[in-house]
Design an enzyme around this catalytic site. Structure first.
Site, PDB file in Angstrom:
ATOM      1  CB  CYS A  33      -0.928   0.009   1.209  1.00  0.00           C
ATOM      2  SG  CYS A  33      -0.055   0.059   2.778  1.00  0.00           S
ATOM      3  CG  ASP A  35      -0.197   3.257   3.964  1.00  0.00           C
ATOM      4  OD1 ASP A  35      -0.134   4.058   3.020  1.00  0.00           O
ATOM      5  OD2 ASP A  35      -1.261   2.795   4.396  1.00  0.00           O
ATOM      6  CB  CYS A  59      -4.712   3.411   5.738  1.00  0.00           C
ATOM      7  SG  CYS A  59      -4.330   2.108   6.906  1.00  0.00           S
ATOM      8  CB  CYS A 103      -3.030  -1.328   8.968  1.00  0.00           C
ATOM      9  SG  CYS A 103      -4.002  -1.464   7.455  1.00  0.00           S
TER      10      CYS A 103
HETATM   11 FE1  FES Z   1      -1.435   0.581   4.281  1.00  0.00          FE
HETATM   12 FE2  FES Z   1      -3.198   0.320   6.166  1.00  0.00          FE
HETATM   13  S1  FES Z   1      -3.562   0.275   4.032  1.00  0.00           S
HETATM   14  S2  FES Z   1      -1.080   0.400   6.370  1.00  0.00           S
END
Ligand code: FES
Length: 147
Positions: A33, A35, A59, A103
């Protein structure tokens, strides 16, 4: 779909920010993702985590889990902090939807990365701690590269 606690920690995240001259800093990323989470820990001479702060570029669930993770490790010993797994963080948040479980793994890895940094800086070995993978993504672990 989110518990009240998740919404609370997402909307009012605790311990956001940095710690200057932190005892340990860890950054982990989820390649899937994109992140990123950075965790700062201040650990005193007795090995107690006095302060924990984080920055998350990610997120809502990542923000909520890192917020809860910092709350859970504060005041703990290093060994106790290792017990703050993603499962423990999720339980403290009254659960996460299945698609958001990864996450919370980022939060666990961020704690481990910061502790790893602390251990390296102090030339010590922390029992039970492994160098975390920088990339965490479901089902593709084998392809994860460390950098
Ligand atoms: Fe990337 Fe939650 S979608 S850490």
């Amino acid at each position: 779909m989110y518990s009240e606690k998740v919404m609370d920690h997402f909307q009012n995240p605790r311990n956001v920010g940095e710690i200057e001259n932190a005892s340990g800093v860890g950054t982990v990323g989820n390649a899937k993702c994109g992140d990123i989470m950075r965790m700062y820990l201040d650990i005193d001479d007795n090995g107690i985590i006095q302060e924990a702060r984080f920055k998350t570029f990610g997120c809502g669930a990542a923000v909520a889990t890192s917020s809860m993770a910092t709350e859970l490790v504060k005041g703990k010993t290093i060994q106790q902090a290792l017990e703050v797994t993603n499962k423990a963080v999720m339980e403290a948040l009254d659960g996460l939807p299945p698609v958001k479980v990864h996450c919370s793994l980022l939060a666990e890895e961020a704690i481990h990365a910061a502790l790893w940094d602390y251990a390296e800086k102090h030339g010590i070995k922390i029992e039970g701690l492994q160098k975390p993978k920088s990339d965490i993504h479901e089902g593709e672990e084998e392809e994860a590269e460390e950098y």
